[in-house]
Design a protein around this motif. Sequence first.
Motif, PDB file in Angstrom:
ATOM      1  N   ARG A  21      -3.166  -7.730   8.211  1.00 41.27           N
ATOM      2  CA  ARG A  21      -3.311  -7.258   6.831  1.00 41.27           C
ATOM      3  C   ARG A  21      -4.004  -8.261   5.917  1.00 41.27           C
ATOM      4  O   ARG A  21      -4.669  -7.871   4.959  1.00 41.27           O
ATOM      5  CB  ARG A  21      -1.932  -6.920   6.241  1.00 41.27           C
ATOM      6  CG  ARG A  21      -1.265  -5.718   6.859  1.00 41.27           C
ATOM      7  CD  ARG A  21       0.086  -5.475   6.232  1.00 41.27           C
ATOM      8  NE  ARG A  21      -0.036  -5.032   4.845  1.00 41.27           N
ATOM      9  CZ  ARG A  21       0.783  -5.419   3.857  1.00 41.27           C
ATOM     10  NH1 ARG A  21       1.753  -6.250   4.103  1.00 41.27           N
ATOM     11  NH2 ARG A  21       0.600  -4.964   2.638  1.00 41.27           N
TER      12      ARG A  21
ATOM     13  N   ARG B  41      -5.838   0.670   4.243  1.00 41.18           N
ATOM     14  CA  ARG B  41      -7.028   0.536   3.395  1.00 41.18           C
ATOM     15  C   ARG B  41      -7.565   1.891   2.955  1.00 41.18           C
ATOM     16  O   ARG B  41      -8.182   2.006   1.895  1.00 41.18           O
ATOM     17  CB  ARG B  41      -8.125  -0.243   4.148  1.00 41.18           C
ATOM     18  CG  ARG B  41      -7.857  -1.725   4.275  1.00 41.18           C
ATOM     19  CD  ARG B  41      -9.109  -2.465   4.737  1.00 41.18           C
ATOM     20  NE  ARG B  41      -9.543  -2.046   6.064  1.00 41.18           N
ATOM     21  CZ  ARG B  41      -9.143  -2.635   7.187  1.00 41.18           C
ATOM     22  NH1 ARG B  41      -8.286  -3.661   7.138  1.00 41.18           N
ATOM     23  NH2 ARG B  41      -9.578  -2.210   8.356  1.00 41.18           N
ATOM     24  N   SER B  42      -7.319   2.923   3.750  1.00 37.39           N
ATOM     25  CA  SER B  42      -7.855   4.249   3.452  1.00 37.39           C
ATOM     26  C   SER B  42      -7.035   5.018   2.424  1.00 37.39           C
ATOM     27  O   SER B  42      -7.521   5.996   1.847  1.00 37.39           O
ATOM     28  CB  SER B  42      -7.933   5.079   4.747  1.00 37.39           C
ATOM     29  OG  SER B  42      -8.735   4.443   5.714  1.00 37.39           O
TER      30      SER B  42
ATOM     31  N   GLU C 274       0.827  -1.208   0.000  1.00 39.16           N
ATOM     32  CA  GLU C 274       0.000   0.000   0.000  1.00 39.16           C
ATOM     33  C   GLU C 274       0.863   1.260   0.000  1.00 39.16           C
ATOM     34  O   GLU C 274       0.543   2.256  -0.660  1.00 39.16           O
ATOM     35  CB  GLU C 274      -0.927   0.007   1.221  1.00 39.16           C
ATOM     36  CG  GLU C 274      -1.911  -1.155   1.264  1.00 39.16           C
ATOM     37  CD  GLU C 274      -1.361  -2.392   1.974  1.00 39.16           C
ATOM     38  OE1 GLU C 274      -2.158  -3.230   2.404  1.00 39.16           O
ATOM     39  OE2 GLU C 274      -0.125  -2.511   2.099  1.00 39.16           O
TER      40      GLU C 274
ATOM     41  N   PRO D 140      -3.788  -1.405   9.589  1.00 37.51           N
ATOM     42  CA  PRO D 140      -4.557  -1.919   8.448  1.00 37.51           C
ATOM     43  C   PRO D 140      -5.639  -0.942   7.985  1.00 37.51           C
ATOM     44  O   PRO D 140      -5.888  -0.815   6.779  1.00 37.51           O
ATOM     45  CB  PRO D 140      -5.164  -3.218   8.989  1.00 37.51           C
ATOM     46  CG  PRO D 140      -4.259  -3.633  10.099  1.00 37.51           C
ATOM     47  CD  PRO D 140      -3.804  -2.347  10.722  1.00 37.51           C
ATOM     48  N   TRP D 141      -6.278  -0.264   8.925  1.00 40.72           N
ATOM     49  CA  TRP D 141      -7.316   0.711   8.559  1.00 40.72           C
ATOM     50  C   TRP D 141      -6.708   1.863   7.772  1.00 40.72           C
ATOM     51  O   TRP D 141      -7.262   2.308   6.755  1.00 40.72           O
ATOM     52  CB  TRP D 141      -7.992   1.240   9.825  1.00 40.72           C
ATOM     53  CG  TRP D 141      -9.048   2.269   9.538  1.00 40.72           C
ATOM     54  CD1 TRP D 141     -10.362   2.054   9.214  1.00 40.72           C
ATOM     55  CD2 TRP D 141      -8.861   3.683   9.531  1.00 40.72           C
ATOM     56  NE1 TRP D 141     -11.000   3.241   9.003  1.00 40.72           N
ATOM     57  CE2 TRP D 141     -10.115   4.272   9.190  1.00 40.72           C
ATOM     58  CE3 TRP D 141      -7.774   4.521   9.778  1.00 40.72           C
ATOM     59  CZ2 TRP D 141     -10.286   5.646   9.091  1.00 40.72           C
ATOM     60  CZ3 TRP D 141      -7.951   5.877   9.672  1.00 40.72           C
ATOM     61  CH2 TRP D 141      -9.182   6.447   9.346  1.00 40.72           C
TER      62      TRP D 141
ATOM     63  N   LYS E 156      -6.436  -7.174  -3.448  1.00 43.09           N
ATOM     64  CA  LYS E 156      -5.389  -6.194  -3.739  1.00 43.09           C
ATOM     65  C   LYS E 156      -4.563  -6.659  -4.934  1.00 43.09           C
ATOM     66  O   LYS E 156      -4.390  -7.855  -5.159  1.00 43.09           O
ATOM     67  CB  LYS E 156      -4.490  -5.985  -2.522  1.00 43.09           C
ATOM     68  CG  LYS E 156      -5.233  -5.412  -1.319  1.00 43.09           C
ATOM     69  CD  LYS E 156      -4.341  -5.299  -0.101  1.00 43.09           C
ATOM     70  CE  LYS E 156      -5.151  -4.801   1.105  1.00 43.09           C
ATOM     71  NZ  LYS E 156      -4.314  -4.724   2.325  1.00 43.09           N
TER      72      LYS E 156
ATOM     73  N   GLY F 146      -6.411 -10.156   6.496  1.00 43.05           N
ATOM     74  CA  GLY F 146      -7.841 -10.287   6.737  1.00 43.05           C
ATOM     75  C   GLY F 146      -8.239 -11.591   7.389  1.00 43.05           C
ATOM     76  O   GLY F 146      -9.385 -12.036   7.246  1.00 43.05           O
TER      77      GLY F 146
END
Length: 552
Positions: free
Chosen positions: A453, A533-534, A256, A529-530, A285, A455
């Motif tokens: 990460r 993802r953002s 990311e 992780p949040w 991803k 999930g």
Amino acid sequence: MPNGAQALMKTLVDAGIEVCFTNPGTSEMHFVAALDDEPKMRAVLALFEGVATGAADGYARMADKPAATLLHLGCGLGNGLANLHNARKGKVPVVNIVGDHATYHVKYDAQLQSDIETVARNVSPGFVRTSQSTANLCKDAVDAIVAARGLPGQVATLILPADVSWGEGGAPCAMPVPVAPAVADDTTVAAIADVIRSGKKTALLLGGRALRESSLLAAARIAAHSGVRLLAETFPTRLERGAGLPPVERIAYLAELAGVQLADIEHLIVVDSKPPISFFAYPGKKSVLTPETCTVHTLAAADQDAAGSLDKLARALGAANATPQLQPAQRPGSPRGRLTAEKVCKAVGHLLPDNAIIVDEAITSGLMLPVMTAGAPRHDLITLTGGAIGQGLPSAIGAAIACPARPVLALIGDGTSMYTIQSLWTMAREKLNVTTIIFNNASYSVLNIELERVGAESIGPKAKSQLDLNGPVLNFAQLAHGMGVHGVRVSTAEDLLKAMKYAFSHAGPHLIEVMVPESLNGVKRKVLPWVLRSLPNLPLPVTRALKRKIAP
């Protein structure tokens, strides 16, 4: 006439191979005996095959020529595979000699019999050969050395049956004259020069030998003249950096964050590297990290002359006399108080000796190392090229033997150190100038991050227990003492600085165990992780600021 092993030894040293990292067994005893017949060959014993293979990797990275290994049959090769994998991914030359049963004994399928060639092809896809006769042994060795030394460098595995080794009538062979690698052709250079002149956002992605001083200077001239960005692969085989050298931004490990770095690149020019891909696959991803709007070009492949190709491109652009940006000399201040991983990295930047070699396998604890050492005195950086942990301590052995006049500093995570902790014994036996700092955070911290990460659901106590090293907490200072290495445990910055100054001023190996919390723990690990993802939904300046905060 010499036997096969004696002729092989002569062939190796005449080819410039003067160090052999060994973990021998019965089938290799004639090779072992031949060591005494050749004063130019240094033999370094490892107590585990992964130490021998990792040391050969570290040696070649710094010596710019291969060492040999000596391993016992397929089982010994299997024990050494992980660090041969790292050497393969780093395009590092290694002449990997694996003993085998006598040719006539193979049919009996003895207890240690195995298919060595099949095992070896995992790490030596370009050269695996079983020598079938004493008469042909040295020619086989020359072919292996040529394969290992050519570009790209590779692990060349020569399998040595016992009777080929002890057989009489061996004849040393001479090496052929090496062929100079080609530079990028005129058409490629002209096309890439046109891309750079287009004014679109362009970056050079440097890897392998393109991260040495001559290549970096040529790339930095291009950057100064034409405004391209300089990027480096995530895990360089050997990066020359520090005050007086061009700075280069490494691609982030987290996909990311790498995506943030590459988000606005329209043309990516790779030099002795591959286009960046995600280290692992993640649900939902992408694996390819370059944006869909980015065109990838290759200036120099792994078998070409990276420095020559960059020089040629600089001349085509009229940038040959441009003034490159160089990293100014600047050290961080002295850390104070209870230790954190960041403070350890700050102490390294504060005290790093001139012309040091840093071996970085600190994993999450080393996140701040690049920024803290950017302006430190010039140094070389060795990293974990293949991702198979346990490379750092053995690589430090090899680097110290290749460059005995240079201080070696190995920064190692606690979990990864236990894969090849036997390295400490070899450091003591060889009296190597290596200072090891082990980050003891009692956790496989990077795997805790990955657990979040990927999930994975229903993360309970049993799952979490597989990723922590509490109960009992390892005591690396005591382990070091048990293997003949001076070791201390510290928990404050003041004690760390004192221990580092002592180690840097006293010859021989030293180990400093630093007691630190996880770099990304508790709330930080839950939030990461949040945040990741953002990133796609945030403005690019914001995402880049977050990237610098998480992994500068």
